[in-house]
Design an enzyme around this catalytic site. Structure first.
Site, PDB file in Angstrom:
ATOM      1  CB  ALA A  63      -0.914   0.001   1.214  1.00 14.18           C
ATOM      2  N   GLY A 105       1.261  -5.583   0.862  1.00 17.78           N
ATOM      3  CA  GLY A 105       0.078  -5.763   0.026  1.00 17.78           C
ATOM      4  C   GLY A 105       0.363  -6.441  -1.294  1.00 17.78           C
ATOM      5  CD  GLU A 108      -2.067  -8.549   3.082  1.00 13.83           C
ATOM      6  OE1 GLU A 108      -2.505  -9.365   3.907  1.00 13.83           O
ATOM      7  OE2 GLU A 108      -2.288  -7.330   3.127  1.00 13.83           O
ATOM      8  CD  GLU A 128       1.482  -5.905   5.716  1.00 18.92           C
ATOM      9  OE1 GLU A 128       0.904  -5.831   4.622  1.00 18.92           O
ATOM     10  OE2 GLU A 128       2.363  -6.773   5.959  1.00 18.92           O
TER      11      GLU A 128
END
Length: 254
Positions: A63, A105, A108, A128
Site C-alpha cells: 500500500a 500488500g 497479499e 506490516e
C-alpha cells in the site's frame, strides 16, 4: 495511467504501472484493480490473466504509505471484505509474474492468484507488524491455509524478507526464472490453460475456491454437482472425440 490492461489470444495482461513508486497501491488503483478483474470474470472471450508490475525493480511494494494507509488508519476508507479477499470472486485462473520486490500488500495480492512465477532477483515479505499495522489483504487467513502453520506464522509475525528461492521451497510460488524469461514463462502457463476447456477450467477454479469454506462432506456434494454440470457440455463431448481422432480440440465454451 496507473494500470495497463491488454487483451491477446484469450489472455488478459494487467500491469501495475507506478514504477516510480515501486508499483505501490493507491486507493484509486485498488478500485481499478477490482473493477478490471470483475470485467475479466464477466468476459467470456478471456480465459486466463497475467498480473505483473512495470519495470524490473518491483512487482508491488504494498500500500502507498502516503495515500492509502492514512485513509485506512483514519477510517476514511473502511477495510472491506473485497479488499481482504483479493480476487476470491474470480473463477478464472490468474498468473502472477513477480518482477522484483513483492512486499506487504503485494504479497497479499499475489496470495489471491493461482500460479506464481518469480524472477531470480525477486524478494518477498509481509512487514506490516514491524510498523504496528495489520496485513489487511487476507494473508492471515490465507497463509495458514496455504503453508505449514509454523512457516506462515514466521512470515506474518517477524516481517522478515525472503528470496525467490526460499519462496519456491516453501511452496509460495511455482517457479523461479531469469528476469528475461519471466513474462515468457508466465505466457507458457497461460497458453496451456487457455487451450484447455474453458468451462472445465472455470469450474475447477470455482470448486477449489469454494471448497475452502466447506466441510469435506459438503465439498464432495458440490464437487459432484460441478462435475455433472461439466460432463453435460458440448466441450466435454468434443474433448474425448478430439483425443480419439488425434487432433486438437475445438472448444467453444458451451
Amino acid at each position: 495511467m496507473s494500470l495497463i490492461v491488454e487483451k491477446k489470444n484469450h489472455i488478459l495482461y494487467v500491469t501495475i504501472n507506478r514504477p516510480e513508486a515501486m508499483n505501490s497501491i493507491t486507493p484509486e488503483l485498488k478500485d481499478e484493480l477490482h473493477a478490471t478483474f470483475d470485467e475479466f470474470e464477466a468476459d467470456d472471450t478471456l480465459r486466463v490473466a497475467i498480473l505483473t508490475g512495470a519495470g524490473e525493480k518491483a512487482f508491488c511494494a504494498g500500500a502507498d504509505l502516503k495515500k492509502l494507509v492514512p485513509k485506512m488508519s483514519s477510517g476514511e476508507r473502511p477495510i472491506a471484505v473485497s479488499d481482504q479477499r483479493w480476487f476470491s470472486n474470480v473463477y478464472k485462473p490468474i498468473i502472477t509474474a513477480v518482477n522484483g520486490w513483492c512486499l506487504a500488500g503485494g504479497v497479499e495480492m499475489m496470495n489471491g492468484t493461482d500460479i506464481r512465477i518469480a524472477s531470480e532477483h525477486a524478494r518477498f515479505g509481509l512487514s506490516e507488524a514491524k510498523w504496528a499495522l495489520y496485513p489487511a489483504g487476507g494473508s492471515v487467513v490465507r497463509l495458514v491455509r496455504h503453508l505449514p502453520w509454523a512457516r506462515a506464522m514466521e512470515i506474518i509475525l517477524t516481517g522478515n524478507q525472503f528470496t525467490a528461492e526460499e519462496a519456491y521451497h516453501m511452496g509460495l510460488i511455482n517457479k523461479v526464472v531469469p528476469k528475461e524469461k519471466l513474462i515468457e514463462t508466465a505466457e507458457e502457463y497461460a497458453e496451456k490453460i487457455a487451450n484447455n476447456g474453458p468451462l472445465a477450467v472455470r469450474a475447477i477454479k470455482e470448486m477449489a475456491v469454494r471448497s475452502l469454506d466447506l466441510p469435506m462432506s459438503q465439498a464432495f456434494y458440490w464437487d459432484s454437482y460441478m462435475s455433472t454440470k461439466i460432463f453435460k457440455t458440448e466441450d466435454a463431448k468434443e474433448g474425448p472425440k478430439a483425443f480419439a481422432e488425434k487432433r486438437k480440440p475445438n472448444f467453444i465454451g458451451k
